[in-house]
Design a protein around this motif. Structure first.
Motif: not given
Length: 275
Positions: A151-160, A24-29, A6-9, A48-55
């Motif tokens: 920097e949030p991806g789709p999952q974290l944006e929803i959670e935020a 990206k490792a921060r995003r995973v954590l 609830l603020g910085t990670l 969360e990492l690559w949205a709908d375009r994962p490598p």
């Protein structure tokens, strides 16, 4: 483990940080920490990492980020002299996903939700003094936007968005409790800021109108309604809810020695939040 989102990670094992610096490792954590003690599926982490375009290497790259976090966990465990637990115990692999185990630790989200629930129940029981105090404690756990430095991806944006809505509900109830306790003058400066930030939030505007009216500032209370109505009509093509219109009408008809009822308007339609 101490988890703060609830603020910085911030994720710490006995005071030693296990928060990586790589974005990206921060995003995973962040996602693992938010859902601590629950397995997070690999597809959710990949999204969360690559949205709908994962490598094509998405799963391998995700494993690399997990290994980076486990290295930090290992360092923390060694620094704390904990040899009975391994990094794989803390960040466990499950069929189809990963789970960050808190070890019965502390999470600011869990504590916020616990305190907010206590506050809501106190409001329902008519214990406004306790509701105001407990909800204030819950809101004090916030130190900025959720995952403020991630920097949030789709999952974290929803959670935020979910967390921000939960915060706004708690704030609304805490202000209502303070109004019931006659603290209208103390609320004026806070509500001035809030209605500027949430320009189409009817409950906050209604509470501001009540606080102004009770402070002997009826014309300003009516101005709040006029500004909100203009915003609704111009930006949303809507009229304010009947409950708010009734509040405005009651203020219009009130004599200088009357104030609107302490019961807040039961606004049935909340307009979208301002960004």
């Amino acid at each position: 483990m101490d988890i703060q989102v609830l603020g910085t990670l911030g994720v710490r094992d006995d005071g030693v940080s296990i928060t990586p610096t790589a974005p990206k490792a921060r995003r995973v954590l962040a996602l693992l920490a938010l859902r601590a003690d629950t397995a997070v599926p690999v597809p959710a982490l990949i999204e969360e990492l690559w949205a709908d375009r994962p490598p094509r290497s998405a799963r391998t790259t995700l494993q690399t980020y997990v290994l980076q976090i486990r290295e930090l966990i290992t360092t923390a465990l060694e620094a704390n002299g904990n040899r009975s637990v391994t990094a794989k115990d803390v960040l466990a692999t499950h069929p189809g996903g990963y789970q960050l185990n808190s070890g019965d630790g502390h999470s600011d989200v869990w504590e916020f939700e616990r305190l907010a629930g206590l506050g809501y129940r106190a409001m329902d029981a008519g214990d406004h003094q306790r509701a105001a105090r407990v909800l204030r404690e819950a809101l004090a756990l916030w130190h900025g936007a959720p995952f403020a430095d991630v920097e949030p991806g789709p999952q974290l944006e929803i959670e935020a968005r979910r967390l921000q809505e939960s915060k706004l509900c708690a704030l609304d109830q805490r202000i209502e409790a303070d109004l019931r306790l006659g603290r209208h003058r103390e609320l004026l400066s806070e509500l001035t800021v809030l209605v500027s930030k949430y320009r189409t939030h009817e409950n906050l505007h209604g509470q501001f109108m009540v606080a102004l009216q009770r402070s002997g500032r009826r014309s300003e209370a009516l101005d709040v309604y006029r500004r909100l109505r203009n915003t609704f009509v111009r930006e949303l093509g809507l009229e304010p809810s009947p409950a708010l219109s009734r509040l405005q009408h009651s203020i219009l008809l009130a004599t200088p020695h009357q104030t609107p009822s302490a019961q807040r308007p039961a606004v049935s339609r909340l307009a979208p939040l301002a960004s």
